[in-house]
Design an enzyme around this catalytic site. Sequence first.
Site, PDB file in Angstrom:
ATOM      1  CG  HIS A 132       1.041  -5.231   5.440  1.00  0.00           C
ATOM      2  ND1 HIS A 132       0.550  -4.431   6.659  1.00  0.00           N
ATOM      3  CD2 HIS A 132       0.484  -3.667   4.434  1.00  0.00           C
ATOM      4  CE1 HIS A 132       0.019  -2.518   6.349  1.00  0.00           C
ATOM      5  NE2 HIS A 132      -0.301  -2.738   5.153  1.00  0.00           N
TER       6      HIS A 132
ATOM      7  CG  ASP B   1      -6.739   0.814  -1.023  1.00  0.00           C
ATOM      8  OD1 ASP B   1      -6.267   0.300  -0.388  1.00  0.00           O
ATOM      9  OD2 ASP B   1      -7.918   0.383  -0.921  1.00  0.00           O
TER      10      ASP B   1
ATOM     11  CG  HIS C 197      -8.586   2.922   1.237  1.00  0.00           C
ATOM     12  ND1 HIS C 197      -7.881   2.448   2.043  1.00  0.00           N
ATOM     13  CD2 HIS C 197      -9.017   4.255   1.533  1.00  0.00           C
ATOM     14  CE1 HIS C 197      -8.535   2.560   3.359  1.00  0.00           C
ATOM     15  NE2 HIS C 197      -9.427   3.167   2.904  1.00  0.00           N
TER      16      HIS C 197
ATOM     17  CG  HIS D 244      -8.914  -1.523   2.293  1.00  0.00           C
ATOM     18  ND1 HIS D 244      -7.877  -1.177   1.536  1.00  0.00           N
ATOM     19  CD2 HIS D 244      -9.015  -2.510   1.967  1.00  0.00           C
ATOM     20  CE1 HIS D 244      -7.103  -2.371   1.284  1.00  0.00           C
ATOM     21  NE2 HIS D 244      -7.307  -2.604   1.606  1.00  0.00           N
TER      22      HIS D 244
ATOM     23  CG  HIS E  22       0.161   3.189   4.645  1.00  0.00           C
ATOM     24  ND1 HIS E  22       0.208   2.348   5.871  1.00  0.00           N
ATOM     25  CD2 HIS E  22       0.579   1.956   3.859  1.00  0.00           C
ATOM     26  CE1 HIS E  22      -0.243   1.730   5.728  1.00  0.00           C
ATOM     27  NE2 HIS E  22      -0.224   1.359   4.631  1.00  0.00           N
TER      28      HIS E  22
ATOM     29  CG  HIS F  22      -4.482   1.618   3.616  1.00  0.00           C
ATOM     30  ND1 HIS F  22      -5.560   0.706   3.414  1.00  0.00           N
ATOM     31  CD2 HIS F  22      -3.507   1.329   4.384  1.00  0.00           C
ATOM     32  CE1 HIS F  22      -4.919  -0.828   3.070  1.00  0.00           C
ATOM     33  NE2 HIS F  22      -4.100  -0.098   3.996  1.00  0.00           N
TER      34      HIS F  22
ATOM     35  CG  HIS G 263      -2.149  -1.211   1.828  1.00  0.00           C
ATOM     36  ND1 HIS G 263      -1.396  -1.836   2.548  1.00  0.00           N
ATOM     37  CD2 HIS G 263      -3.024  -1.817   0.443  1.00  0.00           C
ATOM     38  CE1 HIS G 263      -2.460  -2.768   3.178  1.00  0.00           C
ATOM     39  NE2 HIS G 263      -3.282  -2.922   1.560  1.00  0.00           N
TER      40      HIS G 263
ATOM     41  NE  ARG H 260       1.059   0.454   9.438  1.00  0.00           N
ATOM     42  CZ  ARG H 260       0.246   0.976   9.818  1.00  0.00           C
ATOM     43  NH1 ARG H 260       1.229   2.287   9.055  1.00  0.00           N
ATOM     44  NH2 ARG H 260      -0.645   1.569   9.600  1.00  0.00           N
TER      45      ARG H 260
END
Length: 199
Positions: free
Chosen positions: A170, A133, A130, A119, A95, A111, A93, A187
């Site tokens: 992630h 995403d 997002h 999401h 962020h 995000h 993602h 993360r």
Amino acid sequence: MSPRSLVLLAPLLLFAACATEPDPVEPPDIVEPDTVETPVGIADGISADEAVAVLNPTEGNTTSGRVTFTAVEGGVRVVAEMRGLGEGPHGLHIHETGDCSAPDGSSAGGHFAPDGSPHGAPNDPAGQRHAGDLGNIEGDDDGAGRYERIDTVLQMSGPASIIGRGVIVHAGQDDYTSQPTGDAGNRIACGVIVAADES
Ligand code: CU
Ligand code: ZN
């Protein structure tokens, strides 16, 4: 001497006069920097045709790599190359904050979602995902992973520009439905998107 030959001679005389003068000093060339550092947290409105995030492992992890963003016809080409990833899918993602200072990567915030959408999956249209995403990157049995797609939602200029934002990988899979993050777990790597050119 005819007036015509004077005219022809004039540039020669001028040249001879100038040749004895010292060469004028040329102003120095303006050197453009190769990269533009984007200050953390001051991302809005910075634009570029090419940007890169170098991802480093968060504390206790070994995942690292690089994600490049290139403006292309119809969108932004995203290429991620990671190692030390572990086998299987891992949420990838953008962020909202380009800050990897926290040992667990939490400083990168949530995000990136400038329009307040829920999401979703990378192939969902704008308004149903997002902006950040990007989905999942798949690790092979050596823990290496490559991801490439052309994203039609990401922006590289204007108030929703991704320049200066964070990139997070992630530990687990983004399920595309759990709110607000796809339940992708810890993360494990973090990087900051910086412009690789000027535009
Ligand atoms: Cu994430
Ligand atoms: Zn999201």
